[in-house]
Structures are given as C-alpha cells and as structure tokens.
Design a protein around this motif. Structure first.
Motif, short mmCIF file in Angstrom:
data_model
loop_
_atom_site.label_atom_id
_atom_site.label_comp_id
_atom_site.label_asym_id
_atom_site.label_seq_id
_atom_site.Cartn_x
_atom_site.Cartn_y
_atom_site.Cartn_z
N LYS A 74 -8.84 -13.39 40.91
CA LYS A 74 -9.45 -14.64 41.36
C LYS A 74 -9.37 -14.84 42.88
O LYS A 74 -10.13 -15.63 43.43
CB LYS A 74 -8.75 -15.82 40.68
N THR A 75 -8.45 -14.15 43.52
CA THR A 75 -8.28 -14.34 44.96
C THR A 75 -7.85 -13.02 45.58
O THR A 75 -7.36 -12.13 44.89
CB THR A 75 -7.24 -15.46 45.23
N TRP A 76 -8.08 -12.89 46.89
CA TRP A 76 -7.69 -11.66 47.58
C TRP A 76 -7.43 -11.99 49.04
O TRP A 76 -7.86 -13.01 49.56
CB TRP A 76 -8.72 -10.56 47.45
N ASP A 77 -6.69 -11.10 49.67
CA ASP A 77 -6.42 -11.22 51.09
C ASP A 77 -6.23 -9.83 51.67
O ASP A 77 -6.44 -8.83 50.98
CB ASP A 77 -5.21 -12.13 51.35
N LEU A 78 -5.82 -9.79 52.93
CA LEU A 78 -5.63 -8.52 53.61
C LEU A 78 -4.25 -8.53 54.24
O LEU A 78 -3.84 -9.54 54.84
CB LEU A 78 -6.70 -8.36 54.70
N ILE A 79 -3.53 -7.43 54.11
CA ILE A 79 -2.23 -7.30 54.74
C ILE A 79 -2.29 -6.12 55.70
O ILE A 79 -2.87 -5.08 55.38
CB ILE A 79 -1.10 -7.13 53.70
N ALA A 80 -1.72 -6.31 56.88
CA ALA A 80 -1.65 -5.25 57.89
C ALA A 80 -0.19 -5.14 58.33
O ALA A 80 0.40 -6.14 58.76
CB ALA A 80 -2.54 -5.58 59.08
N LEU A 81 0.38 -3.95 58.18
CA LEU A 81 1.77 -3.72 58.56
C LEU A 81 1.85 -2.53 59.51
O LEU A 81 1.19 -1.52 59.30
CB LEU A 81 2.62 -3.42 57.32
N SER A 82 2.68 -2.67 60.54
CA SER A 82 2.95 -1.59 61.48
C SER A 82 4.20 -1.97 62.26
O SER A 82 4.76 -3.06 62.05
CB SER A 82 1.77 -1.40 62.44
N ASP A 83 4.61 -1.12 63.16
CA ASP A 83 5.77 -1.45 63.98
C ASP A 83 5.53 -2.68 64.84
O ASP A 83 6.47 -3.28 65.35
CB ASP A 83 6.18 -0.24 64.84
N ALA A 84 4.27 -3.09 65.00
CA ALA A 84 3.94 -4.31 65.74
C ALA A 84 4.16 -5.57 64.89
O ALA A 84 4.15 -6.68 65.42
CB ALA A 84 2.50 -4.26 66.22
N THR A 85 4.37 -5.41 63.58
CA THR A 85 4.60 -6.54 62.68
C THR A 85 5.99 -7.11 62.94
O THR A 85 6.98 -6.37 62.85
CB THR A 85 4.49 -6.11 61.21
N PRO A 86 6.10 -8.40 63.25
CA PRO A 86 7.43 -8.99 63.46
C PRO A 86 8.31 -8.81 62.21
O PRO A 86 7.84 -8.98 61.09
CB PRO A 86 7.13 -10.47 63.72
N ASN A 87 9.56 -8.44 62.43
CA ASN A 87 10.55 -8.29 61.35
C ASN A 87 10.09 -7.31 60.26
O ASN A 87 10.37 -7.54 59.08
CB ASN A 87 10.88 -9.65 60.73
N LEU A 88 9.42 -6.23 60.65
CA LEU A 88 8.90 -5.27 59.68
C LEU A 88 10.00 -4.72 58.78
O LEU A 88 9.83 -4.64 57.56
CB LEU A 88 8.17 -4.12 60.38
N ASP A 89 11.14 -4.35 59.34
CA ASP A 89 12.20 -3.77 58.52
C ASP A 89 12.72 -4.75 57.48
O ASP A 89 12.99 -4.37 56.34
CB ASP A 89 13.34 -3.24 59.41
N ASP A 90 12.86 -6.03 57.84
CA ASP A 90 13.29 -7.04 56.87
C ASP A 90 12.24 -7.22 55.78
O ASP A 90 12.57 -7.36 54.60
CB ASP A 90 13.55 -8.38 57.56
N LEU A 91 10.98 -7.20 56.16
CA LEU A 91 9.88 -7.33 55.20
C LEU A 91 9.89 -6.15 54.22
O LEU A 91 9.74 -6.32 53.02
CB LEU A 91 8.56 -7.41 55.94
#
Length: 180
Positions: A74-91
């Motif tokens: 029913k719904t969708w979105d987009l996720i973008a992850l990289s070393d530029a993502t804040p708190n990537l390791d915690d995520l």
C-alpha cells in the motif's frame, strides 16, 4: 545480478534462473528490474536530495505499482545508505539482528549493493542473498532474516509495505545462527 551463498556449505548459486529457482523453494520472491533506466547521474549517487529520491521513484513507478498490485503493498519509500549517512553504524546494528515481520520485507535495489541473510529450510540453514542494482527481493512474513550492507557500504533501495507504519521488526532468537 543476485548471487547466493549457503552458509553451512559455502556453496554459491549464481545466474538469474538458478537464483530465482533456489529462492522460490525457500518461499522468497526474486525479480529483476532494468536498473539501467535510471538516469546515469543517479547510478552511483548515495546521498540524495528529496527531488532525486522522487526522480528514482518516478523512474520505477510502473514496476513499483505492478509489484504493489500483485502483492498488496500500500505504501513505499526510498532508503539511501552510505558512509555519508549520519550514525550509519548505529543504524546498521539495528538492521543486523535476526528478526521477523508480520508482512513481507521488500527491497528493490536501484544502486549499490546489500545482503539479506535469510533462514532457509532445515536442510539449507541460513543463506546470504547478495543483491545489486536491479535486484528485487521479498522475504515473506514470519521468515527469520536480516539485512546489511556489503563492503562498499552503499545502497539505494525502494521499500514497499502493506502496513502504513512501515518497517516493524520482531526479534528472533536462534541459537543456530552464527554471524559470518
């Protein structure tokens, strides 16, 4: 193109037909979208503006709506992850726990790479599905799994949901699971 590694035997499965056949036996949907239709400037871009996210969703609008209609999303979105993502390791720590959902977990990779680690049938055990741009996977509800990034730590993916609240994980304790 996706590739599979069965963890307990280190066997590798490649080739679209072989991957799709293996995943069907594990009740996992696998499809392939034409990633090259994405504008060239977005093929290797992992820090996206809202306009660029909208452009990616628009580029794959027909495929998204087709999959949503067939599977009840029913719904969708987009996720973008990289070393530029804040708190990537915690995520990633949140993602890298074996869990289940009460709906399918769907990812359509538009750029980069990622891995789903999925609990298969008893004779297979856990297996990795290494994904790249164009790969679409749907892990069925209640199937133990988790997702993480590959060495390049970059991915852009469309996520589709039945529940409008989005991604809700339920921890899955499994003494047989061993990290790779």
């Amino acid at each position: 193109m996706a590739e599979i590694r069965i963890r307990n035997s280190n066997e590798r499965i490649s080739g679209e037909h072989n991957v799709k056949s293996f995943l069907e036996k594990q009740e996992v949907l696998y499809e392939h979208w034409e990633a090259s239709k994405l504008p060239a400037e977005l093929h290797e871009k992992f820090k996206l503006t809202d306009e660029e996210k909208a452009q990616i969703l628009s580029t794959f609008d027909e495929e998204i709506k087709d999959l949503a209609a067939r599977r009840g999303y029913k719904t969708w979105d987009l996720i973008a992850l990289s070393d530029a993502t804040p708190n990537l390791d915690d995520l990633l720590k949140k993602f890298e726990q074996v869990h289940t959902h009460v709906e399918d977990e769907v990812r359509a990779i538009t750029a980069g790479k990622g891995i789903f680690i999925i609990k298969g049938t008893d004779d297979v055990g856990y297996f990795d599905v290494e994904l790249e741009a164009g790969d679409v996977i749907s892990v069925p509800e209640h199937k133990a799994h988790f997702f993480t990034l590959m060495e390049n730590r970059q991915i852009v993916a469309v996520r589709l949901f039945i529940e409008t609240e989005g991604w809700i994980a339920h921890p899955y304790e499994d003494a047989t699971f061993q990290k790779a």
